[in-house]
Design an enzyme around this catalytic site. Structure first.
Site, PDB file in Angstrom:
ATOM      1  N   TYR A 124     178.050  93.491 -20.633  1.00  0.00           N
ATOM      2  CA  TYR A 124     179.040  94.127 -21.502  1.00  0.00           C
ATOM      3  C   TYR A 124     180.036  94.987 -20.716  1.00  0.00           C
ATOM      4  O   TYR A 124     180.815  95.709 -21.308  1.00  0.00           O
ATOM      5  CB  TYR A 124     178.355  95.007 -22.545  1.00  0.00           C
ATOM      6  N   LYS A 191     164.324  91.310 -17.375  1.00  0.00           N
ATOM      7  CA  LYS A 191     163.982  89.939 -16.994  1.00  0.00           C
ATOM      8  C   LYS A 191     164.174  89.837 -15.480  1.00  0.00           C
ATOM      9  O   LYS A 191     164.923  88.994 -14.963  1.00  0.00           O
ATOM     10  CB  LYS A 191     164.887  88.962 -17.770  1.00  0.00           C
ATOM     11  N   ASP A 224     161.712  88.869 -23.324  1.00  0.00           N
ATOM     12  CA  ASP A 224     161.310  87.871 -24.325  1.00  0.00           C
ATOM     13  C   ASP A 224     159.940  88.241 -24.917  1.00  0.00           C
ATOM     14  O   ASP A 224     159.734  88.198 -26.138  1.00  0.00           O
ATOM     15  CB  ASP A 224     161.306  86.446 -23.737  1.00  0.00           C
ATOM     16  N   ASP A 248     171.528  96.182 -27.088  1.00  0.00           N
ATOM     17  CA  ASP A 248     172.327  95.865 -28.270  1.00  0.00           C
ATOM     18  C   ASP A 248     171.539  94.948 -29.199  1.00  0.00           C
ATOM     19  O   ASP A 248     171.433  95.185 -30.408  1.00  0.00           O
ATOM     20  CB  ASP A 248     173.626  95.186 -27.814  1.00  0.00           C
TER      21      ASP A 248
END
Ligand code: ATP
Length: 358
Positions: A124, A191, A224, A248
Site C-alpha cells: 500500500y 508470510k 493464511d 487492512d
C-alpha cells in the site's frame, strides 16, 4: 480543558455518521472546538484538490482530527486520500479494537482483540507502474538484468517495501500498547517463508525487539493460518500486529466476526498527530439513505476522547453504545433493525446525557 479538533465529514455516508458522532461527543460535555475541513470528493469540488493544504495545515495545528470515510475516484490517476493522509502526517500505526457488543447476533462471543496495522509501507506504499508504460518497461528490463526475472509485457507492477526502521517503530508501538493497556499477548502475522526480504524483515524485527519486552508474550503465525484460526476461534487472540495489507484485510475480517463494518472504530497514530476514523469505507451503496450505522465513528470518537485524556467521557460513550445496543430497540439496518442514522445518534446522545446527569 478545551480541545481544538479537526472534523472531516468525508464522502458517501461520511457526513451522516459524522453528524451523529458530533452530537454524541458534544453530549459528553467535553469542551471540543470543532474545526471543520474537507477532503475527498467534496474537497475536489470546492478546493480543486482531494486533500487540500488547508486541511493538512489544520491537522498539523490541532494535532488531533476525526474523519469520516473518504473515497478516492478510481482510474483517474489520484493517489488514495487515506494513504496520502497517513503518509503526509506519518501516521504509522493503525489501531482497531474489535470486541463483541451486546445485542448484536454473531457466530462468536467474547471477542476482545486489537488489530495494530503498519500504515505506511508494504504493497500500500503506492509504488506502482502501470501496464504498458515506458516506466513499467524500464523496470521490467532492470529486473531482468538484475535477477533474470521474466515479467510479462502486459503486467502492471506494485512494489512491496518493508524496512527495518518502519517495522521497528510499529513493533515497539505494539509492545508498548500491550503494556499501557494491560493486554496479554502479541500475535505477529506474516508470510516470511515466501516473502523473505519484506515480511522476513517484519518478523526478524519483531523477534529482535520483543526481547526488550520480556514481560509481554508473543507468537508469530503465517497469515493464511492466522486467518483460519481467527474464523474458528477468535477468542484466542489479543493484539494482532500486522504489515499494512494483511492489517487492512484482517481488520475487515475481524469486523465481520463481531457484527460488521458499522461497528469498528480506528485510530491512525504517529509521533505528532492522531487521526481517528471508522474502519469502513464511504459505502456508496447506502449513501444518502440515512440508514448507515454511526457506531463505528462514534467509537472512533471515544478513542479520540481517551487520546485527549478525557477518560471518563470516553467510558461514558462506550457504555452508551453497549446500553443502546443491549436494549435491542434501536438498531440500524446492518444490525437487522429499522432505525435511521439520526435516530441511532439521538439514542446514543440521550444515553450519554442521562449518564452525565446521573
Ligand atoms: P473502502 O475500499 O473505502 O474500504 P469498501 O469497498 O471496503 O470501501 P465499504 O464502503 O466499507 O466498502 O462498505 C462495505 C459494505 O459494508 C457495504 O455494503 C456498505 O454498505 C457496508 N457498510 C460500511 N459501513 C457501514 C455503516 N457504517 N453502516 C452500515 N453499513 C455499512
Amino acid at each position: 480543558m478545551s480541545h481544538e479538533v479537526v472534523l472531516i465529514p468525508g464522502d458517501g455516508i461520511g457526513p451522516e455518521v459524522a453528524g451523529a458522532t458530533r452530537s454524541v461527543l458534544d453530549a459528553t460535555g467535553v469542551d471540543i472546538r470543532w474545526v471543520e475541513r474537507s477532503a475527498g470528493a467534496a474537497a475536489l469540488e470546492t478546493h480543486g484538490a482531494l486533500l487540500p493544504e488547508s486541511t493538512l495545515e489544520a491537522i498539523r495545528r490541532c494535532r488531533t482530527a476525526i474523519k469520516g470515510p473518504i473515497a478516492t475516484p478510481v482510474g483517474q490517476g489520484f493517489r488514495s486520500v487515506n494513504v496520502a493522509l497517513r503518509q503526509d502526517l506519518d501516521l504509522f500505526a493503525a489501531v482497531r479494537p474489535v470486541r463483541s457488543l451486546p445485542g448484536v447476533p454473531t457466530r462468536h462471543h467474547d471477542i476482545d482483540l486489537v488489530v495494530i496495522r503498519e500504515n505506511t509501507e508494504d504493497l500500500y506504499r503506492g509504488i506502482e507502474f502501470e501496464r504498458g508504460t515506458p516506466d513499467a518497461a524500464a523496470l521490467r528490463g532492470k529486473l531482468h538484468d538484475l535477477g533474470g526475472f521474466q515479467i510479462p509485457e502486459d503486467a502492471g507492477i506494485t512494489l512491496k517495501p518493508i524496512s527495518v526502521s518502519g517495522a521497528r517503530r510499529i513493533v515497539r508501538f505494539a509492545f508498548e500498547y500491550v503494556r499501557a493497556n494491560r493486554r496479554r499477548k502479541v500475535t505477529v502475522g506474516h508470510k516470511a517463508n515466501v516473502m523473505r526480504y519484506s515480511d522476513g524483515i517484519f518478523l526478524e524485527t519483531a523477534r529482535t525487539d520483543a526481547s526488550d519486552y520480556p514481560d509481554v508474550a508473543w507468537e508469530d503465525v503465517h497469515i493464511d493460518t492466522l486467518s483460519a484460526r481467527l474464523v474458528r476461534s477468535p477468542q484466542g487472540f489479543d493484539v494482532l500486529l500486522l504489515p499494512n495489507l494483511y492489517g487492512d484485510i484482517l481488520s475487515d475480517l475481524c469486523a465481520g466476526l463481531v457484527g460488521g463494518l458499522g461497528l469498528i472504530p480506528g485510530a491512525n497514530i504517529g509521533w505528532e498527530y492522531a487521526v481517528f476514523e471508522p474502519v469502513h469505507g464511504s459505502a456508496p451503496d447506502i449513501a444518502g439513505m440515512g440508514i448507515a450505522n454511526p457506531i463505528a465513528m462514534v467509537l472512533s470518537g471515544s478513542m479520540m476522547l481517551r487520546h485527549l485524556g478525557e477518560l471518563k467521557a470516553a467510558d461514558t460513550v462506550d457504555r452508551a453504545v453497549d446500553q443502546v445496543l443491549g436494549r435491542r430497540q434501536i438498531r440500524t439496518a446492518d444490525l437487522g433493525g429499522r432505525a435511521s442514522t439520526v435516530e441511532m445518534g439521538e439514542a446514543l446522545a440521550n444515553e450519554v446525557t442521562r449518564s452525565e446527569v446521573a
